[in-house]
Design a protein around this motif. Structure first.
Motif, mmCIF file in Angstrom:
data_model
loop_
_atom_site.group_PDB
_atom_site.id
_atom_site.type_symbol
_atom_site.label_atom_id
_atom_site.label_comp_id
_atom_site.label_asym_id
_atom_site.label_seq_id
_atom_site.Cartn_x
_atom_site.Cartn_y
_atom_site.Cartn_z
ATOM 1 N N ASN A 103 -11.766 -100.161 -54.959
ATOM 2 C CA ASN A 103 -11.487 -100.918 -56.180
ATOM 3 C C ASN A 103 -10.439 -101.997 -55.938
ATOM 4 O O ASN A 103 -10.590 -103.141 -56.376
ATOM 5 N N ALA A 107 -11.245 -105.897 -55.932
ATOM 6 C CA ALA A 107 -10.642 -106.710 -56.984
ATOM 7 C C ALA A 107 -10.061 -108.011 -56.452
ATOM 8 O O ALA A 107 -10.075 -109.046 -57.123
ATOM 9 N N LEU A 282 -12.225 -109.408 -59.960
ATOM 10 C CA LEU A 282 -10.868 -108.995 -60.318
ATOM 11 C C LEU A 282 -10.885 -108.103 -61.567
ATOM 12 O O LEU A 282 -10.249 -107.038 -61.585
ATOM 13 N N GLY A 285 -12.691 -104.735 -60.659
ATOM 14 C CA GLY A 285 -11.877 -103.873 -59.812
ATOM 15 C C GLY A 285 -10.659 -103.336 -60.523
ATOM 16 O O GLY A 285 -10.299 -102.161 -60.370
#
Length: 403
Positions: A103, A107, A282, A285
């Protein structure tokens, strides 16, 4: 409608959790490789997720128990209890730690050029600090509202993309309601379903629902929240696949990085396509970065019988461990795909088992009373469990390189 929209909350956490970088990438690859053909997999995933998450939400609202609490109550045999607790804790905590790395890496994937020269990506550290602050403050409503905002942003971004590319409506309807398995498409189908049906969401949902609602009178609000939020998450995933299907139509494009992903937006955004895609990653994530540590803490606290709550030091230690592990692995340069493969092993083991346990608990009239499962919910639940078993086999085999 205004009143019902105010009821949104725990379900949005579920949507925010499953719409991560992996979902964006997988849906883009599916659209690029198979066009509209696999849209039905998202529709199936929405229905399956709603069934499982509704059971989880019902457990939390009616009994005030989380899934971990219910597992602790239902497993009487010591060997069976030890096996269950060990499996769930390892799968949820270690699995979420692996996902957390993916994640965080996903991101900031769109901003890698601007952070070259740093040994540790400062954006990863910044995201981790913001996540730490939100979880440490422990204000459930603040976290809830923050994630609602992120999901709304993702929805707008990807919906606008899909609409501006003017997709073929007939092909969309055909793809949604005409299931088919294209050549070499089995793994992609299982991957699409697997990005939506996430085992830790079952823990997260019941635990968050019981903080917001109590008693049978609140059940309709919890169901509305679940159905609307999961459907919204599914629509976002559909928009990503549709956008990719239009942008890559007739091409044999292999998706390797963000530049390949951003190609789908160049017809409408031109040179801004990469930045736009980076922002989508972004948001996706960041939302999952918050929910993964939280779900791991809920699951462990309930199974171990700890006093649940953001202020409990043991509860804090779990989400801090997951978050820090994610930061370390993502900062060391591990590829997100490799890290997520580790999580697939854990999820492959725990997903069908948790689904079976959930079905078992929801049929216990001593626990659920008049709110136990109906026959049709059990039938659909069993069908979903069968699919999750296939997903488990796929996840393990993929991670071990057996297929």
């Amino acid at each position: 409608m205004r009143f019902k929209l105010k009821q949104l909350g725990p379900g949005v956490l579920v949507a925010a959790a499953f719409i991560g970088p992996g979902t964006v990438t997988t849906a883009t690859m599916a659209g690029a490789g198979y066009g509209y053909t696999l849209l039905w997999t998202i529709l199936f995933s929405i229905v399956a997720t709603i069934i499982l998450q509704e059971m989880s939400a019902r457990l939390g609202v009616i009994t005030g128990l989380g899934v971990g609490d219910a597992l602790r109550l239902k497993t009487k045999s010591k060997p069976f209890k030890l096996f269950t607790f060990t499996l769930v804790i390892l799968a949820i905590v270690l699995g979420n730690a692996a996902y957390e790395a993916g994640n965080l890496s996903g991101a900031v994937i769109g901003f890698e050029l601007s952070t070259k020269g740093f040994k540790v990506n400062p954006l990863i550290v910044l995201l981790a600090l913001v996540t730490f602050a939100l979880l440490f403050i422990g204000k459930y409503k603040l976290i809830e509202r923050f994630l609602i905002g992120l999901v709304a942003i993702m929805g707008i971004v990807f919906l606008i993309s899909a609409i501006l590319l003017q997709p073929d409506i007939f092909q969309i309807i055909k793809g949604l309601f005409t299931p088919s398995i294209p050549e070499n498409g089995t793994l992609m189908i299982l991957g699409m379903v697997g990005t939506t049906i996430v085992p830790y969401n079952l823990f997260l949902h019941a635990s968050s629902v019981k903080q917001k609602w109590k008693g049978g009178s609140s059940l309709s609000s919890a169901r509305w929240d679940t159905i609307l939020s999961v459907t919204l998450g599914g629509i976002i995933t559909m928009c990503i696949m549709i956008t990719s299907a239009v942008a890559f139509e007739g091409q044999n494009t292999k998706i390797n990085d963000l530049n390949d992903l951003s190609l789908q937006l160049q017809p409408i955004l031109g040179t801004w396509a990469t930045e736009f895609t980076a922002f989508g990653f972004l948001a996706a994530g960041f939302s999952s970065t918050i929910t993964a540590p939280l779900a791991a803490a809920y699951a462990t606290a309930e199974i171990m019988g700890w006093k649940n709550g953001f202020k409990n030091i043991k509860f804090k230690s779990i989400w801090i461990f997951v978050l820090l592990t994610g930061v370390v692995f993502s900062s060391l340069g591990f590829r997100p795909t490799a890290v997520i493969f580790l999580a697939q092993v854990a999820n492959g083991l725990v997903l069908p088992i948790i689904a079976i346990y959930l079905l078992w608990v929801l049929n216990d009239k001593e626990i659920m009373g008049n709110h136990s499962n109906s026959g049709w919910v059990n039938i659909i639940g069993i069908a979903v469990i069968f699919i999750t078993v296939l997903l488990g086999i796929k996840g393990i085999n993929s991670a071990l390189g057996l297929i």
